[in-house]
Design a protein around this motif. Structure first.
Motif, PDB file in Angstrom:
ATOM      1  N   GLY A   1       0.788  -1.220   0.000  1.00  0.00           N
ATOM      2  CA  GLY A   1       0.000   0.000   0.000  1.00  0.00           C
ATOM      3  C   GLY A   1       0.818   1.267   0.000  1.00  0.00           C
ATOM      4  O   GLY A   1       0.255   2.369  -0.055  1.00  0.00           O
ATOM      5  N   GLY A   2       2.147   1.154   0.110  1.00  0.00           N
ATOM      6  CA  GLY A   2       2.994   2.338   0.013  1.00  0.00           C
ATOM      7  C   GLY A   2       3.848   2.626   1.230  1.00  0.00           C
ATOM      8  O   GLY A   2       4.703   3.512   1.202  1.00  0.00           O
ATOM      9  N   GLN A   3       3.652   1.896   2.332  1.00  0.00           N
ATOM     10  CA  GLN A   3       4.525   2.069   3.494  1.00  0.00           C
ATOM     11  C   GLN A   3       5.885   1.475   3.138  1.00  0.00           C
ATOM     12  O   GLN A   3       6.013   0.280   2.901  1.00  0.00           O
ATOM     13  N   THR A   4       6.926   2.303   3.112  1.00  0.00           N
ATOM     14  CA  THR A   4       8.238   1.817   2.656  1.00  0.00           C
ATOM     15  C   THR A   4       8.869   0.854   3.651  1.00  0.00           C
ATOM     16  O   THR A   4       9.611  -0.048   3.269  1.00  0.00           O
ATOM     17  N   SER A   5       8.590   1.042   4.924  1.00  0.00           N
ATOM     18  CA  SER A   5       9.041   0.114   5.963  1.00  0.00           C
ATOM     19  C   SER A   5       8.126   0.284   7.161  1.00  0.00           C
ATOM     20  O   SER A   5       7.516   1.341   7.339  1.00  0.00           O
ATOM     21  N   PHE A   6       8.016  -0.764   7.972  1.00  0.00           N
ATOM     22  CA  PHE A   6       7.221  -0.634   9.194  1.00  0.00           C
ATOM     23  C   PHE A   6       8.134  -0.782  10.409  1.00  0.00           C
ATOM     24  O   PHE A   6       9.154  -1.472  10.362  1.00  0.00           O
ATOM     25  N   GLN A   7       7.749  -0.115  11.472  1.00  0.00           N
ATOM     26  CA  GLN A   7       8.565  -0.098  12.684  1.00  0.00           C
ATOM     27  C   GLN A   7       8.183  -1.260  13.593  1.00  0.00           C
ATOM     28  O   GLN A   7       7.007  -1.552  13.806  1.00  0.00           O
ATOM     29  N   VAL A   8       9.207  -1.927  14.130  1.00  0.00           N
ATOM     30  CA  VAL A   8       9.028  -2.955  15.155  1.00  0.00           C
ATOM     31  C   VAL A   8       9.649  -2.444  16.440  1.00  0.00           C
ATOM     32  O   VAL A   8      10.825  -2.078  16.474  1.00  0.00           O
ATOM     33  N   GLN A   9       8.848  -2.399  17.481  1.00  0.00           N
ATOM     34  CA  GLN A   9       9.308  -1.979  18.802  1.00  0.00           C
ATOM     35  C   GLN A   9       9.342  -3.233  19.679  1.00  0.00           C
ATOM     36  O   GLN A   9       8.297  -3.809  19.976  1.00  0.00           O
ATOM     37  N   ALA A  10      10.534  -3.662  20.084  1.00  0.00           N
ATOM     38  CA  ALA A  10      10.682  -4.881  20.878  1.00  0.00           C
ATOM     39  C   ALA A  10      11.080  -4.515  22.305  1.00  0.00           C
ATOM     40  O   ALA A  10      12.124  -3.893  22.526  1.00  0.00           O
ATOM     41  N   TYR A  11      10.240  -4.884  23.269  1.00  0.00           N
ATOM     42  CA  TYR A  11      10.417  -4.493  24.665  1.00  0.00           C
ATOM     43  C   TYR A  11      10.568  -5.716  25.568  1.00  0.00           C
ATOM     44  O   TYR A  11      10.112  -6.813  25.231  1.00  0.00           O
ATOM     45  N   PRO A  12      11.155  -5.518  26.758  1.00  0.00           N
ATOM     46  CA  PRO A  12      11.229  -6.624  27.716  1.00  0.00           C
ATOM     47  C   PRO A  12       9.877  -6.931  28.344  1.00  0.00           C
ATOM     48  O   PRO A  12       9.598  -8.075  28.711  1.00  0.00           O
ATOM     49  N   PHE A  13       9.038  -5.885  28.495  1.00  0.00           N
ATOM     50  CA  PHE A  13       7.727  -6.002  29.126  1.00  0.00           C
ATOM     51  C   PHE A  13       6.940  -4.734  28.833  1.00  0.00           C
ATOM     52  O   PHE A  13       7.484  -3.783  28.255  1.00  0.00           O
ATOM     53  N   LYS A  14       5.666  -4.704  29.188  1.00  0.00           N
ATOM     54  CA  LYS A  14       4.892  -3.470  29.068  1.00  0.00           C
ATOM     55  C   LYS A  14       5.577  -2.420  29.953  1.00  0.00           C
ATOM     56  O   LYS A  14       5.805  -2.658  31.143  1.00  0.00           O
TER      57      LYS A  14
END
Length: 339
Positions: A182-195
């Motif tokens: 749809g045109g998003q060149t890249s998507f962000q992944v946020q990886a956390y230890p916990f909330k």
């Protein structure tokens, strides 16, 4: 008409030849996989959820991963222009412990901020389907961290990756694919230890990774407050978010941070949560007493492993019955930390 039929027959034969050659070369598990694995449509029920939440298949996404909770979230931009939660997926397996990945072979699943483009999707993954997180990112490379091919993939086996089962990753892959188309060149992944709540931060205040997690929390807060993908920058060996720098973006992740402006709303959230963390510590909230020998598993899969056993869970999570990685640790973790 005869000519058209002849062209069609030649085209069909050529396609079949390609599919057969791929199958014989071992790149994929079957001829059918060539046609279906990576092009499965978004399931109708999930399309229904998108419609309810004023989202479209082509609208941008953000992915959030939480180790302690063993969950992966997909957020999608709705008609308001803000991101809203589309669905939460239980994670079948992740390896290592809470904390960032630093070196090849440490079995750590990474923590941090990553950006995934279409070239990082793998339709022929050993674990059904996958996408590469892009570890090490620019900051991690500058810090000397090593490792490669850290993925979100299928099955229930991990050696530094996040395993979501074949069915789970197929659904996630379809949503990712449509957003990138749809045109998003890249998507962000946020990886956390916990909330990254004040309570969880206070409980983990004695962990050696607390300063690193405090930096991650600023990115977490930025998303929570604005419901927009935070802009990620690096300086002084750490993450900084949504900053406007005098003289332009820092080029060296280890150099001093140049003067910058920070979002007032995000700064206010950070200050409020920092005060709450101190309040919780002063009240005597207990320090976290759990540790990990080799990662975690969502309670729903843990229950299946306990009741049905390794082979049964492997069949339910992988079309080729990929073995569960270190099942004893999956059942034991998190365990009580030694005093």
């Amino acid at each position: 008409m005869k000519r058209v039929r002849a062209i069609f027959r030649r085209s069909h034969a050529y396609s079949l030849l390609i599919a057969t050659s791929l199958f014989l070369s071992g790149c994929v598990s079957s001829v059918m996989d060539v046609d279906t694995r990576a092009i499965q449509p978004i399931p109708a029920r999930l399309m229904g959820e998108m419609n309810k939440k004023s989202m479209s298949p082509s609208s941008p996404i953000v992915v959030r991963i939480f180790k302690q909770e063993s969950e992966l979230e997909i957020w999608k931009r709705d008609r308001s222009g803000r991101f809203a939660l589309l669905k939460t997926y239980p994670m079948c397996r992740w390896s290592g412990k809470l904390g960032p990945k630093k070196q090849n072979g440490d079995r750590q699943a990474p923590e941090g901020f990553y950006h995934v483009n279409v070239n990082m999707l793998n339709p022929k993954s050993q674990y059904y389907l996958s996408f590469n997180l892009g570890y090490p990112n620019k900051l991690e490379s500058a810090l000397g961290y090593t490792g490669e091919a850290l993925m979100v993939h299928g099955a229930c086996s991990s050696s530094g990756c996040y395993a979501l089962t074949d069915d789970g990753v197929a659904e996630i892959y379809s949503v990712v694919r449509e957003a990138l188309k749809g045109g998003q060149t890249s998507f962000q992944v946020q990886a956390y230890p916990f909330k990254m709540t004040p309570s969880n931060m206070a409980k983990n205040r004695n962990d050696p990774n607390f300063a690193f997690w405090s930096d991650l929390k600023k990115g977490y807060d930025a998303f929570e407050v604005t419901r927009q993908q935070p802009k990620v920058s690096y300086c002084e060996g750490r993450y900084v978010f949504d900053r406007t720098f005098e003289g332009g973006e820092p080029s060296d992740p280890l150099a001093a941070c140049p003067p910058s402006l920070e979002s007032p709303a995000v700064a206010s959230r950070w200050q409020s949560d920092a005060a709450e963390i101190q309040k919780l510590i002063a009240s005597g909230v207990p320090v976290a007493t759990h540790a990990y020998s080799d990662g975690g598993m969502h309670p729903s899969f843990r229950k299946l492993l306990q009741s049905s056993g390794e082979k049964a869970l492997a069949k339910r999570t992988s079309q080729t019955a990929v073995p569960i990685s270190r099942p004893d640790a999956a059942l034991a973790d998190p365990h009580a930390a030694a005093e």
